[in-house]
Design a protein around this motif. Structure first.
Motif, PDB file in Angstrom:
ATOM      1  N   THR A 379       5.376  62.614  72.106  1.00  0.00           N
ATOM      2  CA  THR A 379       4.472  61.459  72.183  1.00  0.00           C
ATOM      3  C   THR A 379       4.242  60.849  70.804  1.00  0.00           C
ATOM      4  OG1 THR A 379       3.369  62.461  74.090  1.00  0.00           O
ATOM      5  CG2 THR A 379       2.206  60.703  72.975  1.00  0.00           C
ATOM      6  N   LYS A 423      -1.715  59.322  76.256  1.00  0.00           N
ATOM      7  CA  LYS A 423      -2.247  59.789  77.549  1.00  0.00           C
ATOM      8  C   LYS A 423      -3.394  58.893  78.001  1.00  0.00           C
ATOM      9  CE  LYS A 423      -1.027  64.673  77.025  1.00  0.00           C
ATOM     10  NZ  LYS A 423      -1.549  66.066  76.996  1.00  0.00           N
ATOM     11  N   SER A 424      -3.475  58.687  79.313  1.00  0.00           N
ATOM     12  CA  SER A 424      -4.543  57.840  79.851  1.00  0.00           C
ATOM     13  C   SER A 424      -5.894  58.507  79.630  1.00  0.00           C
ATOM     14  CB  SER A 424      -4.319  57.589  81.343  1.00  0.00           C
ATOM     15  OG  SER A 424      -4.259  58.813  82.048  1.00  0.00           O
ATOM     16  N   ASN A 536      12.062  57.118  75.705  1.00  0.00           N
ATOM     17  CA  ASN A 536      10.696  57.545  75.997  1.00  0.00           C
ATOM     18  C   ASN A 536       9.711  56.398  75.810  1.00  0.00           C
ATOM     19  OD1 ASN A 536      11.311  60.243  76.614  1.00  0.00           O
ATOM     20  ND2 ASN A 536      11.310  60.820  74.454  1.00  0.00           N
ATOM     21  N   ARG A 539       9.641  54.292  78.893  1.00  0.00           N
ATOM     22  CA  ARG A 539       8.902  54.995  79.952  1.00  0.00           C
ATOM     23  C   ARG A 539       7.392  54.886  79.725  1.00  0.00           C
ATOM     24  NH1 ARG A 539      13.598  58.435  80.367  1.00  0.00           N
ATOM     25  NH2 ARG A 539      13.040  59.641  78.515  1.00  0.00           N
ATOM     26  N   LEU A 540       6.958  54.978  78.456  1.00  0.00           N
ATOM     27  CA  LEU A 540       5.529  54.864  78.150  1.00  0.00           C
ATOM     28  C   LEU A 540       5.012  53.463  78.479  1.00  0.00           C
ATOM     29  CD1 LEU A 540       2.878  55.943  76.924  1.00  0.00           C
ATOM     30  CD2 LEU A 540       3.727  55.210  74.674  1.00  0.00           C
ATOM     31  N   THR A 542       6.266  51.334  80.627  1.00  0.00           N
ATOM     32  CA  THR A 542       6.256  51.218  82.094  1.00  0.00           C
ATOM     33  C   THR A 542       5.021  51.894  82.683  1.00  0.00           C
ATOM     34  OG1 THR A 542       8.674  51.212  82.138  1.00  0.00           O
ATOM     35  CG2 THR A 542       7.555  51.723  84.209  1.00  0.00           C
ATOM     36  N   LYS A 543       4.701  53.070  82.151  1.00  0.00           N
ATOM     37  CA  LYS A 543       3.534  53.827  82.628  1.00  0.00           C
ATOM     38  C   LYS A 543       2.241  53.037  82.405  1.00  0.00           C
ATOM     39  CE  LYS A 543       1.351  58.386  82.007  1.00  0.00           C
ATOM     40  NZ  LYS A 543       1.401  59.644  81.223  1.00  0.00           N
ATOM     41  N   ASP A 546       2.223  49.888  84.779  1.00  0.00           N
ATOM     42  CA  ASP A 546       1.961  50.280  86.176  1.00  0.00           C
ATOM     43  C   ASP A 546       0.500  50.687  86.363  1.00  0.00           C
ATOM     44  OD1 ASP A 546       4.581  49.807  86.788  1.00  0.00           O
ATOM     45  OD2 ASP A 546       5.202  51.918  86.804  1.00  0.00           O
ATOM     46  N   GLU A 547      -0.053  51.389  85.356  1.00  0.00           N
ATOM     47  CA  GLU A 547      -1.423  51.889  85.470  1.00  0.00           C
ATOM     48  C   GLU A 547      -2.443  50.753  85.447  1.00  0.00           C
ATOM     49  OE1 GLU A 547      -4.608  54.838  85.540  1.00  0.00           O
ATOM     50  OE2 GLU A 547      -2.668  54.437  86.449  1.00  0.00           O
TER      51      GLU A 547
END
Length: 621
Positions: A379, A423-424, A536, A539-540, A542-543, A546-547
């Motif tokens: 991360t 992290k959320s 990565n 992907r972060l 996108t996360k 989406d969130e």
């Protein structure tokens, strides 16, 4: 402090529970004592012998309360309940058991179901768990539904029979015996449920024996179809039993508990042994226990775990003698209904068993620590890559992301999600109802919520500087290192406009999507930034995208549903705002109101029979 000194003089020399409170009157610690007078006074004597955790706790005590009990056992039970209810900051806490799922057998219903739940309530249902391994829980449910044709729906069976409704697909493919048809013998159905309970209690051997007997009886009666069904059940149950490892020659039920203590947290491993076979194992994490002794950690775990679990075995093996072992044994015995033994084995088979569990606890801790470290490094590298890509001075630790949701401008809402260290951070999420913008205007809506968010943040910062509020009280005082908005150049411009009006300089980028509405990349400083799709970083992003979209949509749907429900109920004669609120508070959903009988409707506050009859008639139409 004067208040505390005066209260200390009045403490009784009796057993009970004490609660320490801070300036906000929040309970920060709960403890029990054989003598309240002696125990509570110890906290306010010389702090030289206190460990750092206790000194920190005492420094935040503004006042304390106590409840006198007749016995130490009563004090222990009350302590368990108060810790579970208040989750005090300075108690050793098992992660909130509401997050652990259970298997629930709804024997409080006429035709019980077997379902997954995260809430244990006093509703006369049977609960099995908790399960920390979701995969194991889902596998168990799958086995049950494959073996036993019970219903999975939550429909009102009585009404279905009364209205002669058609049974669902599960009935036709023989996955459910169809109590909704009215043709099912209730005793036969309950017999199936009792077999499921036996299975969940770990009594597979007894269940296999009974099923084999039924298979032979069916074969003798020439009912080969039923015999074949029982044969398949026996095969399935035997395959489950074969997976279970024999770990003890002692055939009684045992729980074996051991721990591994890390730098900050402790990992507790529990082996559930039934009739000498290991049927399940779970691990639990107790946070911030570096200053606590093994005895304190094990004692806290026993109280919290067994206050929530549904089954208590005859014997529990632990690795350390705990201070209140006798009263814990008495408490567990009362909960079980017969004698429970808490043992600390020193040699022999039981000691070997405990050592095996301890070894597993250390392995679990080491694996988790290694994975966490690798995840942290990955991360950090990803955030550094994002910082380099956007030419920021340093990697963005706190990222805030914003999105707008509406349907043709109706019920426009804004959402803010927060990621820290990749992290959320759910507790920092915020929702906004759009107040000043009319119609579907995402740009103006974004400008409004950004202005409101950062204006509030600036005001809180001033309050913190002037010491009128503490840092922890500010909901918007922490500013992000980077803002990521769901959208392109137009959305970025709106956010920058709002920040400029407040004289704030925070980097802003937009998260754009392709023609299939999937994450494509970023726009920043007037340019589209390409990112490798297998990276990565991609992907972060996108996360995060989406969130923030999920959070906005969920809020919008909840508002729409609330308004729809309100308008539906208000169409019924006799239902005004007060009764509507009362009905929703009592039943929680429109489906439950629709399915309720007149008598059930009358249980809601402010209802009378005429209005209840109006509701039933309305939904019949």
């Amino acid at each position: 402090m004067f208040d505390i000194k005066e209260k200390l003089k009045t403490l009784p020399d009796k057993p009970g529970v004490y609660m320490m409170r801070n300036e906000k009157q929040e309970i920060i610690y709960v403890g029990k004592a054989i003598s309240l007078k002696n125990r509570v006074r110890q906290y306010f004597q010389s702090s030289k012998n206190h460990p750092p955790k206790v000194r920190a706790m005492v420094s935040h005590i503004n006042t304390f309360e106590y409840i006198v009990t007749d016995t130490e056992l009563e004090a222990l039970i009350l302590e368990c309940n108060l810790i579970k209810e208040n989750r005090p900051k300075y108690n050793i806490l098992l992660r909130d058991d509401k997050t652990y799922p259970y298997i629930k057998v709804t024997i409080n219903e006429e035709y019980p179901r077997v379902i997954k739940t995260r809430k244990v309530i006093k509703d006369k249902a049977k609960y099995f768990g908790p399960y920390t391994n979701i995969g194991a829980l889902n596998e168990t449910l799958e086995v049950i539904h494959n073996l036993y044709p019970i219903r999975t729906c939550s429909k009102n069976i009585e009404k279905m029979i009364e209205n002669k409704e058609r049974p669902c697909l599960n009935y036709h493919i023989k996955k459910c015996i169809g109590p909704c048809t009215g043709l099912v013998n209730k005793e036969e159905y309950m017999h199936i449920v009792q077999e499921i309970i036996m299975f969940l209690d770990g009594k597979e051997d007894e269940l296999i024996r009974k099923t084999e007997e039924k298979m032979k009886e069916a074969a003798s009666a020439m009912d080969f179809e039923k015999a074949a069904k029982y044969r398949d059940q026996v095969i399935a149950l035997n395959s489950i039993v074969e997976k279970q490892k024999i770990v003890s020659t002692n055939e009684q039920d045992q729980d074996v508990i051991a721990m591994a203590q890390g730098d900050k947290d402790s990992w507790i491993q529990v082996f559930f042994i039934r009739k000498g076979k290991l049927v399940k194992r779970e691990h639990f994490i107790l946070k911030n226990t570096e200053q606590d002794s093994k005895q304190e950690i094990i004692s806290s775990f026993l109280k919290q775990f067994y206050s929530g679990t549904t089954f208590i075995p005859k014997e529990i093996l632990i690795e350390e003698h705990v201070k209140d072992l006798g009263v814990l044994e008495e408490w567990l015995t009362n909960k079980r209904g017969n004698k429970v033994n808490l043992k600390v084995p020193q040699k022999g088979e039981k000691k070997e068993l405990l050592d095996m569990v301890k070894k597993n606890a250390f392995m679990t801790m080491e694996q988790a620590t290694t994975i966490n470290q690798l995840e942290k490094e990955r991360t950090e590298d990803t955030l550094q890559e994002l910082g380099d890509l956007l030419c920021l001075d340093e990697a963005p630790y706190r990222i805030e992301s914003y999105d707008i949701s509406n349907i043709q401008g109706v019920e426009s809402v804004g959402s803010m999600v927060v990621f820290e260290g990749g992290k959320s951070k759910n507790k920092d999420y915020r929702r906004f109802k759009i107040k000043t913008v009319k119609g579907p205007n995402d740009y103006a809506s974004l400008e409004e919520i950004i202005t409101r968010r950062f204006k509030r943040g600036l005001e809180e910062t001033q309050d913190i500087i002037s010491q009128s509020i503490e840092m922890t009280e500010g909901k918007f005082a922490i500013f992000p290192d980077l803002i990521m908005v769901d959208g392109g150049f137009g959305q970025v411009t709106s956010v920058k406009k709002a920040l400029d009006s407040l004289k704030l300089s925070i980097p802003v980028c937009g998260m754009i999507k392709d023609e299939r509405h999937r994450t494509k990349g970023l726009v920043y400083e007037g340019k589209e930034v390409y990112i490798e799709k297998t990276s990565n970083l991609f992907r972060l992003i996108t996360k995060i995208q989406d969130e923030v979209h999920r959070f906005a949509i969920t809020y919008h749907r909840s508002l729409r549903k609330k308004n729809t429900l309100s308008s539906i109920l208000e169409e019924i004669p006799g239902i005004g705002e007060t009764r509507r609120k009362s009905l929703m508070a009592h039943f929680e959903s429109i489906d439950k109101i629709r399915d309720a009988t007149i008598e059930e409707l009358l249980e809601a506050k402010g209802m009378n029979r005429q209005v209840a009859e109006n509701i039933v008639q309305f939904f019949k139409k």
